[in-house]
Design an enzyme around this catalytic site. Structure first.
Site, PDB file in Angstrom:
ATOM      1  N   PRO A 135      -1.516  -7.651   6.877  1.00 55.60           N
ATOM      2  CG  PRO A 135      -0.609  -9.215   5.426  1.00 55.60           C
ATOM      3  CD  PRO A 135      -0.358  -8.536   6.748  1.00 55.60           C
TER       4      PRO A 135
ATOM      5  CD  GLU B 151       7.012 -16.245   6.990  1.00 47.01           C
ATOM      6  OE1 GLU B 151       7.981 -15.960   6.249  1.00 47.01           O
ATOM      7  OE2 GLU B 151       5.829 -16.334   6.594  1.00 47.01           O
TER       8      GLU B 151
ATOM      9  NE  ARG C  35      -2.898  14.093  -1.390  1.00 46.87           N
ATOM     10  CZ  ARG C  35      -2.288  14.792  -2.364  1.00 46.87           C
ATOM     11  NH1 ARG C  35      -0.985  14.777  -2.416  1.00 46.87           N
ATOM     12  NH2 ARG C  35      -2.992  15.474  -3.240  1.00 46.87           N
TER      13      ARG C  35
ATOM     14  CG  ASP D  18      -6.296  14.481  -3.194  1.00 47.84           C
ATOM     15  OD1 ASP D  18      -5.613  14.323  -2.179  1.00 47.84           O
ATOM     16  OD2 ASP D  18      -5.885  15.010  -4.237  1.00 47.84           O
TER      17      ASP D  18
END
Ligand code: 4FV
Length: 245
Positions: A90, A117, A155, A170
Site C-alpha cells: 500500500p 503486517e 494483454r 481498452d
C-alpha cells in the site's frame, strides 16, 4: 517478457495466471512465469520467514534474508535479462494503465508479494527498484496485486490478444472510460441496441463510441479529464453528449 513472483503461495500465482488470455500467452511462451518461495531459502529447520516486529505491535514482519535470496535466484534464472524488482504494498505508487504500458518495456519483472503486517524495510531499501500499490486499501497479501499486474501487462504484449486493436480500445488507453457495448438480441425486454451501432457506418460508430467514452468519463470520473488535452472534435462531442443528457 518474463515474470518472476516471490511468494509464500506459489500455487496461487500459478493457478491464477493459468486462465484465459494470460494462460494462453504462457502456454505459447510469449510470456514466462516462474515462482520463488522464500521459505525455500531459509536455513533453520522451522523454515522461518517472519518474526515479531521491533518496537512491538500486532502481527509479524517478513524477514529480509529469505526474500533477498529468492530475488537473487530469480535474477540468476533470467540469464542477464534487464530486470526490475517491484515490491507490492500500500506504500507503493498507484498502478495505472500508463505505468503498465511503460513496464512492458522491462524484459523481466520480479514481483515481490508480501504477507503478514509487511516486509522488513531494509529489504525494500536494498533490493527493490520500485514499490507499486493496487490501490488505497489493504489486502492480506501481494499475490492478487501480482496477478493483476501479470494480466494487465500480458494483454499489452503484441501477439497476445487476437485482434491487436482490442488492447488499443481498452479503457484508459486514452485515459477515458470505455463506451457501452451491445450484442444480440437487437431488441429485447431490456430495450434496444442504439441505432447508430446498427447502420454499419464505421465513421458514425467511431464517433458515437468516442462521444460515449468522453461523456461517461465526464460524468463518472471527471478527474480523468482534468489534465487531459481534448481535440476540438472531442470537445464538440463532449458538449453534444452533455447537452443531450
Ligand atoms: C497491497 C496493496 C497490500 C499489506 C500487508 C499485504 C498487504 C500485507 N499490495 N497493493 N494495496 N498488501 O495491501 O499491493 O503484507
Amino acid at each position: 517478457m518474463r515474470f518472476d513472483v516471490v511468494t509464500l503461495f506459489p500455487e496461487m500465482i500459478l493457478g491464477g495466471a493459468s486462465y484465459g488470455v494470460t494462460g494462453k500467452a504462457i502456454k505459447r511462451n510469449i510470456v514466462g512465469l516462474s515462482v520463488w518461495n522464500p521459505r525455500d531459502y531459509t536455513h533453520d529447520r522451522h523454515r522461518t520467514v517472519d518474526d515479531r516486529p521491533y518496537g512491538g505491535g500486532p502481527g509479524m514482519v517478513m524477514k529480509y534474508q529469505p526474500l533477498v535470496d529468492a530475488v537473487n535466484v530469480a535474477k540468476q534464472h533470467s540469464k542477464g535479462m534487464k530486470n526490475k524488482v517491484v515490491c507490492l504494498s500500500p506504500q507503493g505508487k498507484q498502478i495505472t494503465q500508463s505505468l503498465l504500458i511503460e513496464a512492458v518495456q522491462t524484459p523481466q519483472l520480479i514481483l515481490v508479494a508480501g504477507r503478514y503486517e509487511g516486509i522488513d524495510e531494509r529489504f525494500i531499501d536494498v533490493t527493490c527498484d520500485e514499490e507499486w500499490s493496487l490501490g488505497n486499501y489493504v489486502i492480506s497479501g501481494g499475490e492478487l496485486a501480482a496477478l493483476v499486474i501479470i494480466d494487465a501487462i500480458t494483454r499489452l504484449i503484441p501477439g497476445v490478444l487476437g485482434d491487436e486493436d482490442s488492447a488499443k480500445q481498452d479503457s484508459y488507453m486514452e485515459d477515458l472510460l470505455d463506451c457501452p457495448h451491445f450484442t444480440r438480441p437487437e431488441q429485447g425486454e431490456y430495450g434496444a441496441v442504439p441505432e447508430t451501432l446498427l447502420n454499419g457506418n464505421h465513421g458514425e460508430i467511431k464517433r458515437w463510441r468516442m462521444k460515449q467514452a468522453l461523456g461517461r468519463t465526464a460524468q463518472r470520473r471527471p478527474e480523468l479529464l482534468k489534465d487531459k488535452e481534448l481535440t476540438a472534435e472531442q470537445d464538440a462531442l463532449l458538449k453534444e453528449f452533455l447537452n443531450e443528457e
